[in-house]
Design an enzyme around this catalytic site. Structure first.
Site, short mmCIF file in Angstrom:
data_model
loop_
_atom_site.label_atom_id
_atom_site.label_comp_id
_atom_site.label_asym_id
_atom_site.label_seq_id
_atom_site.Cartn_x
_atom_site.Cartn_y
_atom_site.Cartn_z
N ASN A 169 1.03 -1.10 0.13
CA ASN A 169 0.01 -0.07 0.09
C ASN A 169 0.83 1.30 0.03
OD1 ASN A 169 -1.95 2.00 0.57
ND2 ASN A 169 -2.39 1.12 2.57
N TRP A 170 0.96 1.81 -1.11
CA TRP A 170 2.03 2.97 -1.21
C TRP A 170 1.31 4.31 -0.48
CZ3 TRP A 170 3.79 2.80 -7.20
CH2 TRP A 170 4.51 1.66 -7.29
N LYS A 171 -0.01 4.23 -0.15
CA LYS A 171 -0.64 5.32 0.37
C LYS A 171 -0.33 6.78 -0.19
CE LYS A 171 -0.31 3.04 4.82
NZ LYS A 171 -0.09 3.02 6.24
N HIS A 229 -9.42 0.90 5.24
CA HIS A 229 -8.21 1.18 5.94
C HIS A 229 -8.33 1.87 7.13
CE1 HIS A 229 -4.01 2.12 6.56
NE2 HIS A 229 -3.88 1.15 5.99
N GLU A 232 -6.77 4.37 8.29
CA GLU A 232 -6.41 5.72 7.87
C GLU A 232 -7.94 6.39 7.11
OE1 GLU A 232 -2.68 5.18 5.73
OE2 GLU A 232 -2.00 4.77 7.64
N GLU A 271 -4.92 -5.22 10.41
CA GLU A 271 -3.81 -4.23 10.66
C GLU A 271 -4.18 -3.35 12.00
OE1 GLU A 271 -1.99 -2.86 6.73
OE2 GLU A 271 -3.80 -1.65 6.87
N GLY A 278 3.03 2.08 10.91
CA GLY A 278 3.78 3.39 10.39
C GLY A 278 4.43 3.88 11.85
N SER A 282 3.87 -2.16 10.27
CA SER A 282 5.22 -2.23 10.38
C SER A 282 5.93 -3.80 10.11
CB SER A 282 5.60 -1.67 11.76
OG SER A 282 5.35 -0.39 12.05
N GLY A 298 3.13 -1.05 4.24
CA GLY A 298 3.33 0.39 4.08
C GLY A 298 4.41 0.68 3.57
N GLY A 299 5.10 1.38 4.52
CA GLY A 299 6.38 1.92 4.19
C GLY A 299 7.44 1.14 3.50
P1 13P Z 1 3.35 0.38 7.71
O1 13P Z 1 3.86 -0.91 6.99
O2 13P Z 1 3.90 1.70 6.90
O3 13P Z 1 3.28 0.42 9.17
O4 13P Z 1 1.77 0.57 7.15
C1 13P Z 1 0.98 -0.44 7.20
C2 13P Z 1 -0.23 -0.25 6.46
O5 13P Z 1 -1.07 0.62 6.82
C3 13P Z 1 -0.59 -1.01 4.99
O6 13P Z 1 -1.84 -0.65 4.70
#
Ligand code: 13P
Length: 250
Positions: free
Chosen positions: A9-11, A95, A97, A167, A173, A212, A233-234
């Site tokens: 997920n590149w956000k 998600h 967020e 998640e 994050g 993470s 994510g990251g």
């Molecule tokens: P991180 O891997 O950056 O913690 O993000 C996880 C995430 O929200 C994937 O959708």
């Protein structure tokens, strides 16, 4: 055996140049890995280009959100038919967020799942509790309520299309990863809920862990019985890290 899935997920990252470079690297690094399925989820602006760059690859394309109406006067929204048209096969729903920053609710996650299914997209439904909820011992209750909001209104055939990601919000994050035991415990709970619906479905459905995930912790997480992949994510923004996470589940 369920085939593992590694999703990135590149956000809100990657302009067209950066997306193009990342996709090129991913194609090169992942092309020989057959043991798992891959999914990348770029921002909307990079979807069209990504669909072209991923042609004839084993990497599927997904979007980060979907609005629940298919068309109309909904400024700023994106619909299932448009995502399908641009080449997506998956879409994230719920998600944390989106739930926390954009006011998505239990009811709207159901509508979004339905909109995705209507458009022929596979919903990747995200569930997870906040730190406050975990500390109050409410993880199971919260996650099951998020799941129930969707499951109670879906047919078996619809549920077959679903991928679920656990998640925990406190692990997203933050660098604070759930222990393999903590993650497995919730994944088991989620799978048990699917067993209550249908045993074959429960055996097949893929439950990803997100929060993470890094090359260093992926192996232990992905070795858990009910963890069928990762939603990253990251670390998905670095092709070598994403590939290392994929290798960790070989
Ligand atoms: P991180 O891997 O950056 O913690 O993000 C996880 C995430 O929200 C994937 O959708």
């Amino acid at each position: 055996m369920r085939k593992k899935m590694i999703a990135g997920n590149w956000k809100l990252h990657c302009n067209l140049r950066e997306a193009s470079d990342l996709l090129l690297d991913l194609r090169r690094l992942l092309s020989s890995m057959r043991h798992c399925d891959f999914l990348v989820i770029p921002p909307y602006t990079a979807l069209s280009q990504a669909a072209q760059k991923l042609e004839d690859s084993r990497i599927a394309l997904g979007a980060q959100d979907i609005f629940y109406e298919d068309k109309g006067a909904f400024t700023g929204a994106i619909s299932g038919p448009l995502l399908k048209d641009v080449g997506c096969t998956y879409v994230l729903v719920g998600h944390s967020e989106r739930r926390q920053l954009f006011g998505e609710t239990l009811d709207s996650s159901l509508l979004r799942v339905k909109a995705a299914l209507r458009a022929g997209l596979k919903p990747l439904l995200c569930l997870g509790e906040t730190l406050e909820e975990r500390e109050a011992n409410r993880s199971a209750e919260v996650v099951l309520a998020q799941l129930e909001a969707v499951m109670r209104e879906c047919t078996l055939a619809e549920l077959e299309e679903l991928v679920v990601a656990y998640e925990p919000v406190w692990a997203i994050g933050t660098g604070k990863v759930a222990t393999p035991q903590q993650a497995q415990e919730v994944h088991k709970l989620i799978r048990e809920r699917f067993y209550a619906q249908d045993a074959a479905l429960a055996e097949r459905i893929r439950l990803l862990y997100g929060g993470s995930v890094k090359p260093e912790n992926a192996g232990e997480l992905l070795a858990q019985e009910d963890i069928d992949g990762a939603l990253v994510g990251g670390a998905s923004l670095k092709a070598v890290d994403f590939a290392a996470i994929a290798r960790a589940c070989a």
